[in-house]
Write a protein that holds these residues in place. Structure first.
Motif, PDB file in Angstrom:
ATOM      1  N   SER A  67      -0.192   9.240  -1.989  1.00 47.45           N
ATOM      2  CA  SER A  67      -1.098   9.685  -3.054  1.00 47.45           C
ATOM      3  C   SER A  67      -0.865  11.128  -3.485  1.00 47.45           C
ATOM      4  O   SER A  67      -1.485  11.586  -4.442  1.00 47.45           O
ATOM      5  N   CYS A  68       0.008  11.845  -2.822  1.00 46.74           N
ATOM      6  CA  CYS A  68       0.281  13.242  -3.178  1.00 46.74           C
ATOM      7  C   CYS A  68       1.431  13.389  -4.174  1.00 46.74           C
ATOM      8  O   CYS A  68       1.763  14.491  -4.581  1.00 46.74           O
ATOM      9  N   GLN A  69       2.041  12.288  -4.549  1.00 48.33           N
ATOM     10  CA  GLN A  69       3.169  12.333  -5.478  1.00 48.33           C
ATOM     11  C   GLN A  69       2.683  12.112  -6.904  1.00 48.33           C
ATOM     12  O   GLN A  69       1.862  11.233  -7.153  1.00 48.33           O
ATOM     13  N   GLN A  70       3.202  12.922  -7.820  1.00 50.20           N
ATOM     14  CA  GLN A  70       2.926  12.785  -9.250  1.00 50.20           C
ATOM     15  C   GLN A  70       4.242  12.914 -10.000  1.00 50.20           C
ATOM     16  O   GLN A  70       5.095  13.716  -9.632  1.00 50.20           O
ATOM     17  N   VAL A  80      23.571   9.913 -15.131  1.00 51.08           N
ATOM     18  CA  VAL A  80      22.974   9.631 -13.831  1.00 51.08           C
ATOM     19  C   VAL A  80      21.520  10.068 -13.926  1.00 51.08           C
ATOM     20  O   VAL A  80      21.228  11.231 -14.222  1.00 51.08           O
ATOM     21  N   VAL A  81      20.611   9.114 -13.714  1.00 48.63           N
ATOM     22  CA  VAL A  81      19.180   9.355 -13.914  1.00 48.63           C
ATOM     23  C   VAL A  81      18.459   9.287 -12.578  1.00 48.63           C
ATOM     24  O   VAL A  81      18.635   8.332 -11.813  1.00 48.63           O
ATOM     25  N   THR A  82      17.651  10.302 -12.313  1.00 47.21           N
ATOM     26  CA  THR A  82      16.862  10.378 -11.091  1.00 47.21           C
ATOM     27  C   THR A  82      15.407  10.646 -11.462  1.00 47.21           C
ATOM     28  O   THR A  82      15.139  11.465 -12.339  1.00 47.21           O
ATOM     29  N   VAL A  83      14.486   9.972 -10.791  1.00 48.39           N
ATOM     30  CA  VAL A  83      13.057  10.218 -10.984  1.00 48.39           C
ATOM     31  C   VAL A  83      12.647  11.328 -10.027  1.00 48.39           C
ATOM     32  O   VAL A  83      12.960  11.282  -8.832  1.00 48.39           O
ATOM     33  N   VAL A  84      11.935  12.334 -10.549  1.00 46.98           N
ATOM     34  CA  VAL A  84      11.492  13.470  -9.744  1.00 46.98           C
ATOM     35  C   VAL A  84       9.968  13.473  -9.697  1.00 46.98           C
ATOM     36  O   VAL A  84       9.307  13.323 -10.730  1.00 46.98           O
ATOM     37  N   ALA A  85       9.425  13.655  -8.484  1.00 51.38           N
ATOM     38  CA  ALA A  85       7.978  13.721  -8.296  1.00 51.38           C
ATOM     39  C   ALA A  85       7.600  15.084  -7.743  1.00 51.38           C
ATOM     40  O   ALA A  85       8.314  15.649  -6.902  1.00 51.38           O
ATOM     41  N   ALA A  86       6.483  15.612  -8.226  1.00 52.46           N
ATOM     42  CA  ALA A  86       5.887  16.806  -7.643  1.00 52.46           C
ATOM     43  C   ALA A  86       4.990  16.335  -6.507  1.00 52.46           C
ATOM     44  O   ALA A  86       4.241  15.373  -6.654  1.00 52.46           O
ATOM     45  N   VAL A  87       5.061  17.009  -5.354  1.00 56.65           N
ATOM     46  CA  VAL A  87       4.311  16.592  -4.178  1.00 56.65           C
ATOM     47  C   VAL A  87       3.492  17.771  -3.677  1.00 56.65           C
ATOM     48  O   VAL A  87       4.032  18.845  -3.431  1.00 56.65           O
ATOM     49  N   THR A  88       2.184  17.548  -3.555  1.00 56.54           N
ATOM     50  CA  THR A  88       1.302  18.592  -3.031  1.00 56.54           C
ATOM     51  C   THR A  88       1.022  18.326  -1.560  1.00 56.54           C
ATOM     52  O   THR A  88       1.257  17.232  -1.057  1.00 56.54           O
ATOM     53  N   ASN A  89       0.465  19.303  -0.888  1.00 56.70           N
ATOM     54  CA  ASN A  89       0.183  19.190   0.543  1.00 56.70           C
ATOM     55  C   ASN A  89      -1.294  18.877   0.807  1.00 56.70           C
ATOM     56  O   ASN A  89      -1.841  19.268   1.821  1.00 56.70           O
ATOM     57  N   ARG A  90      -1.948  18.195  -0.083  1.00 57.36           N
ATOM     58  CA  ARG A  90      -3.383  17.918   0.045  1.00 57.36           C
ATOM     59  C   ARG A  90      -3.651  16.492   0.492  1.00 57.36           C
ATOM     60  O   ARG A  90      -3.274  15.556  -0.176  1.00 57.36           O
ATOM     61  N   ASP A  91      -4.300  16.272   1.609  1.00 58.87           N
ATOM     62  CA  ASP A  91      -4.821  14.987   2.077  1.00 58.87           C
ATOM     63  C   ASP A  91      -4.123  13.763   1.494  1.00 58.87           C
ATOM     64  O   ASP A  91      -4.691  13.013   0.707  1.00 58.87           O
ATOM     65  N   CYS A  92      -2.910  13.531   1.898  1.00 56.67           N
ATOM     66  CA  CYS A  92      -2.120  12.410   1.378  1.00 56.67           C
ATOM     67  C   CYS A  92      -2.498  11.112   2.069  1.00 56.67           C
ATOM     68  O   CYS A  92      -2.731  11.073   3.267  1.00 56.67           O
ATOM     69  N   VAL A  93      -2.530  10.051   1.301  1.00 58.88           N
ATOM     70  CA  VAL A  93      -2.752   8.704   1.821  1.00 58.88           C
ATOM     71  C   VAL A  93      -1.462   7.929   1.591  1.00 58.88           C
ATOM     72  O   VAL A  93      -0.968   7.870   0.466  1.00 58.88           O
ATOM     73  N   GLU A  94      -0.925   7.353   2.670  1.00 61.39           N
ATOM     74  CA  GLU A  94       0.288   6.552   2.542  1.00 61.39           C
ATOM     75  C   GLU A  94      -0.032   5.281   1.765  1.00 61.39           C
ATOM     76  O   GLU A  94      -0.919   4.518   2.160  1.00 61.39           O
ATOM     77  N   GLU A  95       0.629   5.090   0.636  1.00 61.29           N
ATOM     78  CA  GLU A  95       0.441   3.887  -0.165  1.00 61.29           C
ATOM     79  C   GLU A  95       1.648   3.711  -1.067  1.00 61.29           C
ATOM     80  O   GLU A  95       2.229   4.672  -1.532  1.00 61.29           O
ATOM     81  N   LEU A  96       2.008   2.462  -1.282  1.00 63.13           N
ATOM     82  CA  LEU A  96       3.132   2.142  -2.144  1.00 63.13           C
ATOM     83  C   LEU A  96       2.573   1.699  -3.492  1.00 63.13           C
ATOM     84  O   LEU A  96       1.898   0.683  -3.581  1.00 63.13           O
ATOM     85  N   VAL A  97       2.831   2.500  -4.526  1.00 58.63           N
ATOM     86  CA  VAL A  97       2.318   2.211  -5.863  1.00 58.63           C
ATOM     87  C   VAL A  97       3.491   2.166  -6.835  1.00 58.63           C
ATOM     88  O   VAL A  97       4.233   3.138  -6.974  1.00 58.63           O
ATOM     89  N   THR A  98       3.645   1.017  -7.487  1.00 60.97           N
ATOM     90  CA  THR A  98       4.704   0.865  -8.488  1.00 60.97           C
ATOM     91  C   THR A  98       4.175   1.340  -9.830  1.00 60.97           C
ATOM     92  O   THR A  98       3.060   0.998 -10.221  1.00 60.97           O
ATOM     93  N   THR A  99       4.969   2.144 -10.515  1.00 63.25           N
ATOM     94  CA  THR A  99       4.552   2.686 -11.817  1.00 63.25           C
ATOM     95  C   THR A  99       5.752   2.729 -12.750  1.00 63.25           C
ATOM     96  O   THR A  99       6.874   2.473 -12.346  1.00 63.25           O
ATOM     97  N   GLN A 100       5.486   3.081 -13.994  1.00 67.32           N
ATOM     98  CA  GLN A 100       6.532   3.093 -15.015  1.00 67.32           C
ATOM     99  C   GLN A 100       6.394   4.322 -15.895  1.00 67.32           C
ATOM    100  O   GLN A 100       5.289   4.733 -16.233  1.00 67.32           O
ATOM    101  N   GLN A 101       7.532   4.893 -16.272  1.00 69.15           N
ATOM    102  CA  GLN A 101       7.598   5.990 -17.233  1.00 69.15           C
ATOM    103  C   GLN A 101       8.704   5.668 -18.225  1.00 69.15           C
ATOM    104  O   GLN A 101       9.653   4.955 -17.905  1.00 69.15           O
ATOM    105  N   GLU A 102       8.579   6.222 -19.423  1.00 74.95           N
ATOM    106  CA  GLU A 102       9.573   5.991 -20.474  1.00 74.95           C
ATOM    107  C   GLU A 102      10.591   7.133 -20.503  1.00 74.95           C
ATOM    108  O   GLU A 102      10.212   8.300 -20.575  1.00 74.95           O
ATOM    109  N   LEU A 103      11.843   6.767 -20.432  1.00 70.47           N
ATOM    110  CA  LEU A 103      12.942   7.719 -20.609  1.00 70.47           C
ATOM    111  C   LEU A 103      13.394   7.602 -22.056  1.00 70.47           C
ATOM    112  O   LEU A 103      13.763   6.522 -22.509  1.00 70.47           O
TER     113      LEU A 103
END
Length: 139
Positions: free
Chosen positions: A64-67, A81-104
């Motif tokens: 839950s800390c990834q955006q 070569v395309v890579t998805v980059v996430a910003a990750v904070t150090n605040r109370d993370c909950v382990e969860e697998l969430v599939t999402t989509q963004q437009e390139l």
């Protein structure tokens, strides 16, 4: 008189700004960046020369800390070569697998074909793996 009024207003505004930026409320979050693996990509059968195309890229957050922070795209002639980059904070993370989509968004600016490689992770030898697509450009 106008000069004194302006100086007083400037001093007041400076005091308000400095007080509003206080970090006394707690520790500021630390932001790091991570690469996320791509799960699926929806590419067209062909690009149209000179047009911008929206490419849906599906990937997974692992906590839950990834955006979403953006795409890193490196190019070498007509290879991307395309890579998805996430910003990750150090605040109370909950382990969860969430599939999402963004437009390139991609501009087909040259003729021929484009080779797209979307980063999917690392193999057992720590070598990068990719989803690879070859897309022709039509006029």
């Amino acid at each position: 008189m106008k000069i004194i009024f302006r100086i007083l207003m400037l001093l007041t505004m400076t005091a308000v700004i400095l007080n509003s930026c206080s970090l006394d409320g707690g520790e500021a979050p630390v932001v790091n960046y991570q690469v996320l693996p791509v799960v699926e990509v929806e590419l067209p059968l062909a690009f149209t020369f000179g047009q911008i195309h929206s490419i849906p890229v599906i990937f997974e957050y692992t906590n839950s800390c990834q955006q979403f922070a953006g795409f890193e795209v490196s190019s070498d002639l007509n290879e991307r070569v395309v890579t998805v980059v996430a910003a990750v904070t150090n605040r109370d993370c909950v382990e969860e697998l969430v599939t999402t989509q963004q437009e390139l968004r991609f501009l087909a600016a040259s003729n021929g074909t484009y080779v797209f490689k979307f980063f999917t992770g690392l193999d057992p030898n720590n070598e990068p793996t990719y989803l690879e697509y070859i897309i022709p450009v039509e006029e």
